[in-house]
Design a protein around this motif. Sequence first.
Motif, PDB file in Angstrom:
ATOM      1  N   GLY A 365      -5.743  23.457  18.818  1.00 20.39           N
ATOM      2  CA  GLY A 365      -5.767  22.105  18.269  1.00 20.39           C
ATOM      3  C   GLY A 365      -4.393  21.622  17.853  1.00 20.39           C
ATOM      4  O   GLY A 365      -4.241  20.495  17.389  1.00 20.39           O
ATOM      5  N   ASP A 366      -3.363  22.463  18.020  1.00 20.43           N
ATOM      6  CA  ASP A 366      -1.995  22.090  17.673  1.00 20.43           C
ATOM      7  C   ASP A 366      -1.295  21.473  18.878  1.00 20.43           C
ATOM      8  O   ASP A 366      -1.488  21.917  20.020  1.00 20.43           O
ATOM      9  CB  ASP A 366      -1.197  23.312  17.217  1.00 20.43           C
ATOM     10  N   ALA A 367      -0.477  20.473  18.622  1.00 17.42           N
ATOM     11  CA  ALA A 367       0.300  19.839  19.683  1.00 17.42           C
ATOM     12  C   ALA A 367       1.687  20.456  19.737  1.00 17.42           C
ATOM     13  O   ALA A 367       2.341  20.636  18.709  1.00 17.42           O
ATOM     14  CB  ALA A 367       0.408  18.338  19.421  1.00 17.42           C
ATOM     15  N   GLY A 368       2.132  20.801  20.956  1.00 20.52           N
ATOM     16  CA  GLY A 368       3.456  21.390  21.108  1.00 20.52           C
ATOM     17  C   GLY A 368       3.895  21.356  22.552  1.00 20.52           C
ATOM     18  O   GLY A 368       3.198  20.826  23.423  1.00 20.52           O
ATOM     19  N   TYR A 369       5.082  21.915  22.792  1.00 20.44           N
ATOM     20  CA  TYR A 369       5.575  22.008  24.169  1.00 20.44           C
ATOM     21  C   TYR A 369       6.424  23.265  24.327  1.00 20.44           C
ATOM     22  O   TYR A 369       6.888  23.865  23.346  1.00 20.44           O
ATOM     23  CB  TYR A 369       6.387  20.768  24.554  1.00 20.44           C
ATOM     24  N   LEU A 370       6.595  23.671  25.579  1.00 24.04           N
ATOM     25  CA  LEU A 370       7.499  24.761  25.925  1.00 24.04           C
ATOM     26  C   LEU A 370       8.728  24.156  26.589  1.00 24.04           C
ATOM     27  O   LEU A 370       8.597  23.281  27.454  1.00 24.04           O
ATOM     28  CB  LEU A 370       6.818  25.744  26.885  1.00 24.04           C
ATOM     29  N   ASP A 371       9.927  24.595  26.196  1.00 23.75           N
ATOM     30  CA  ASP A 371      11.125  24.059  26.853  1.00 23.75           C
ATOM     31  C   ASP A 371      11.376  24.788  28.163  1.00 23.75           C
ATOM     32  O   ASP A 371      10.556  25.616  28.608  1.00 23.75           O
ATOM     33  CB  ASP A 371      12.331  24.099  25.907  1.00 23.75           C
ATOM     34  N   GLU A 372      12.503  24.504  28.805  1.00 21.10           N
ATOM     35  CA  GLU A 372      12.794  25.055  30.137  1.00 21.10           C
ATOM     36  C   GLU A 372      12.875  26.579  30.141  1.00 21.10           C
ATOM     37  O   GLU A 372      12.678  27.218  31.174  1.00 21.10           O
ATOM     38  CB  GLU A 372      14.123  24.470  30.655  1.00 21.10           C
ATOM     39  N   GLU A 373      13.154  27.179  28.991  1.00 19.86           N
ATOM     40  CA  GLU A 373      13.276  28.637  28.907  1.00 19.86           C
ATOM     41  C   GLU A 373      12.019  29.300  28.331  1.00 19.86           C
ATOM     42  O   GLU A 373      12.015  30.507  28.097  1.00 19.86           O
ATOM     43  CB  GLU A 373      14.488  29.006  28.053  1.00 19.86           C
ATOM     44  N   GLY A 374      10.971  28.484  28.079  1.00 19.10           N
ATOM     45  CA  GLY A 374       9.726  29.052  27.579  1.00 19.10           C
ATOM     46  C   GLY A 374       9.637  29.200  26.077  1.00 19.10           C
ATOM     47  O   GLY A 374       8.781  29.924  25.561  1.00 19.10           O
ATOM     48  N   TYR A 375      10.520  28.502  25.349  1.00 17.80           N
ATOM     49  CA  TYR A 375      10.471  28.535  23.883  1.00 17.80           C
ATOM     50  C   TYR A 375       9.485  27.479  23.389  1.00 17.80           C
ATOM     51  O   TYR A 375       9.492  26.345  23.863  1.00 17.80           O
ATOM     52  CB  TYR A 375      11.852  28.276  23.286  1.00 17.80           C
ATOM     53  N   LEU A 376       8.677  27.880  22.407  1.00 18.25           N
ATOM     54  CA  LEU A 376       7.640  27.001  21.870  1.00 18.25           C
ATOM     55  C   LEU A 376       8.195  26.100  20.773  1.00 18.25           C
ATOM     56  O   LEU A 376       8.892  26.554  19.865  1.00 18.25           O
ATOM     57  CB  LEU A 376       6.496  27.841  21.293  1.00 18.25           C
ATOM     58  N   PHE A 377       7.858  24.819  20.862  1.00 13.09           N
ATOM     59  CA  PHE A 377       8.155  23.857  19.800  1.00 13.09           C
ATOM     60  C   PHE A 377       6.841  23.204  19.377  1.00 13.09           C
ATOM     61  O   PHE A 377       6.110  22.687  20.226  1.00 13.09           O
ATOM     62  CB  PHE A 377       9.125  22.775  20.289  1.00 13.09           C
ATOM     63  N   ILE A 378       6.525  23.269  18.080  1.00 11.69           N
ATOM     64  CA  ILE A 378       5.307  22.653  17.564  1.00 11.69           C
ATOM     65  C   ILE A 378       5.639  21.229  17.138  1.00 11.69           C
ATOM     66  O   ILE A 378       6.532  21.004  16.322  1.00 11.69           O
ATOM     67  CB  ILE A 378       4.740  23.447  16.364  1.00 11.69           C
ATOM     68  N   VAL A 379       4.909  20.292  17.708  1.00 15.98           N
ATOM     69  CA  VAL A 379       5.129  18.879  17.397  1.00 15.98           C
ATOM     70  C   VAL A 379       4.323  18.474  16.175  1.00 15.98           C
ATOM     71  O   VAL A 379       4.798  17.749  15.298  1.00 15.98           O
ATOM     72  CB  VAL A 379       4.750  17.997  18.607  1.00 15.98           C
ATOM     73  N   ASP A 380       3.086  18.965  16.102  1.00 15.95           N
ATOM     74  CA  ASP A 380       2.213  18.602  14.983  1.00 15.95           C
ATOM     75  C   ASP A 380       1.176  19.701  14.808  1.00 15.95           C
ATOM     76  O   ASP A 380       0.626  20.202  15.793  1.00 15.95           O
ATOM     77  CB  ASP A 380       1.516  17.270  15.272  1.00 15.95           C
TER      78      ASP A 380
END
Length: 479
Positions: A365-380
């Motif tokens: 249920g969390d919003a996030g993305y993976l960058d080009e190197e596969g690192y996770l960033f949580i948006v909300d």
Amino acid sequence: MMIPNWLHQRAKVSPELSALVGKEGQWTFRELYEASLGIAQQLHSFNIASGDRVALLSHSNEETVLFIHASWLLSVEVVFLNSRLTEDELEWQINDAEVEIVVVDDRVAQTPILDGVECLSYSTIRQAERKEFEVVELWEEDRTLSVMYTSGTTGVPKGVRQTAGNHTSSALASVLNLGLTDRDSWLCMMPLFHISGLSIIIRSVIYGMETRLYEKFDAKEAAAQITAGTVTAMSVVALTLDQIVRVIEEGNSKAHPTFRTMLVGGGPVPLDYLERAAECGLPILQTYGMTETSSQTATLGKVDAVRKLGSAGKPLFFNQIKIKGTDQAREVGEVLIKGPHVTPGYIGSQSNRSPLTGDGWLATGDAGYLDEEGYLFIVDRRADLIISGGENIYPAEIENVLLAHPAVREAGVCAKDDDQWGQVPVAFLISDQVSEQEILAYCAQHLARYKVPKEIRFVDQLPRNASNKLMRFELKKSL
């Protein structure tokens, strides 16, 4: 796969290593085992045995650590109760968990009065006769050892099962990332009824690592321990990180060179906190996890701490993360998790509901993305979740309480940014003649203090879509 009964095995492997240091004394692993075994035998005299379920209502002190280990030497499932909850909330969880008994720390101010469930204090158990039993030396990996309640978006708390395999794989994945030295000592100021605190106690016996335990968070004491070099690691949330940094800044001091790890979880960390912590010599590692994953899923490694500032890192060794419905880097979507640390399910009223998708992924249920190197960033952290001082608060749970008040017709709750707590709940009400003071007093009777709205706003209508579903993001906009 079979997993050794943690403390039983650790006491055999390294009995004389320091296990626990606290206000009331210190224990080697041999002493911790012997003290816990004695309590386990006393618990057994009340007919508590392997496979039973016991609720623990306690503060985060050394005696609680002994009772946790005693329960696990008995191979008992422990339901961890948040001592900040109201009697109504506690009663609901205890009944839902269908426990054999409730074990209550003598320092807990109010013991819940329950129909049909016996409550035994620490002191009562410690005065009982000992009844010997045979310690189960090996656990099946799917044996449930702990249950923690987490509120769902429906406002109905879910009892999350955490197994021997979940906890062990979580601890092993963490140490493969953080490393381990023979000087390691983890400063624990997290509540033991949270996964953040309990996981430290578990890592201690699996690693053979010392824990320095404090009942409550104390920024001055934490800073003193960190700068003196008596501890090498600590777990915090953004709020407590800021408080420690302030103390170190005021003393014009630095973290001791032997301090290796400051794990920061519980929500996004402001960039300012990270930069100031770096100035104080604190090695900050942001981490992402939840009750359903028995602590960490991803953690930012030390090598990348500066280069990937703001990221929660890559999945730990045994874990997988993907973003639902996306195949492009930096495309935001729901974070999905898979791994041996993920809960197999819930107990009680939610036992028929699987937390996993059809192909075995945990939908966070969390919003996030993976960058080009596969690192996770949580948006909300979940669209509507309020994170206040590291505590998760679900608006629906507060709304359900508000709607039970006879004068309240409609209720909506959202987060408001707060300098001290990060976020606090604010309630919007459509109601008949009722004062803000009356509503707040009503909430205080039915909700833990940190869940009580910090502000009540009376409105003529609440924003809803065509299906009459409340649009909380519109409430937040109005703030």
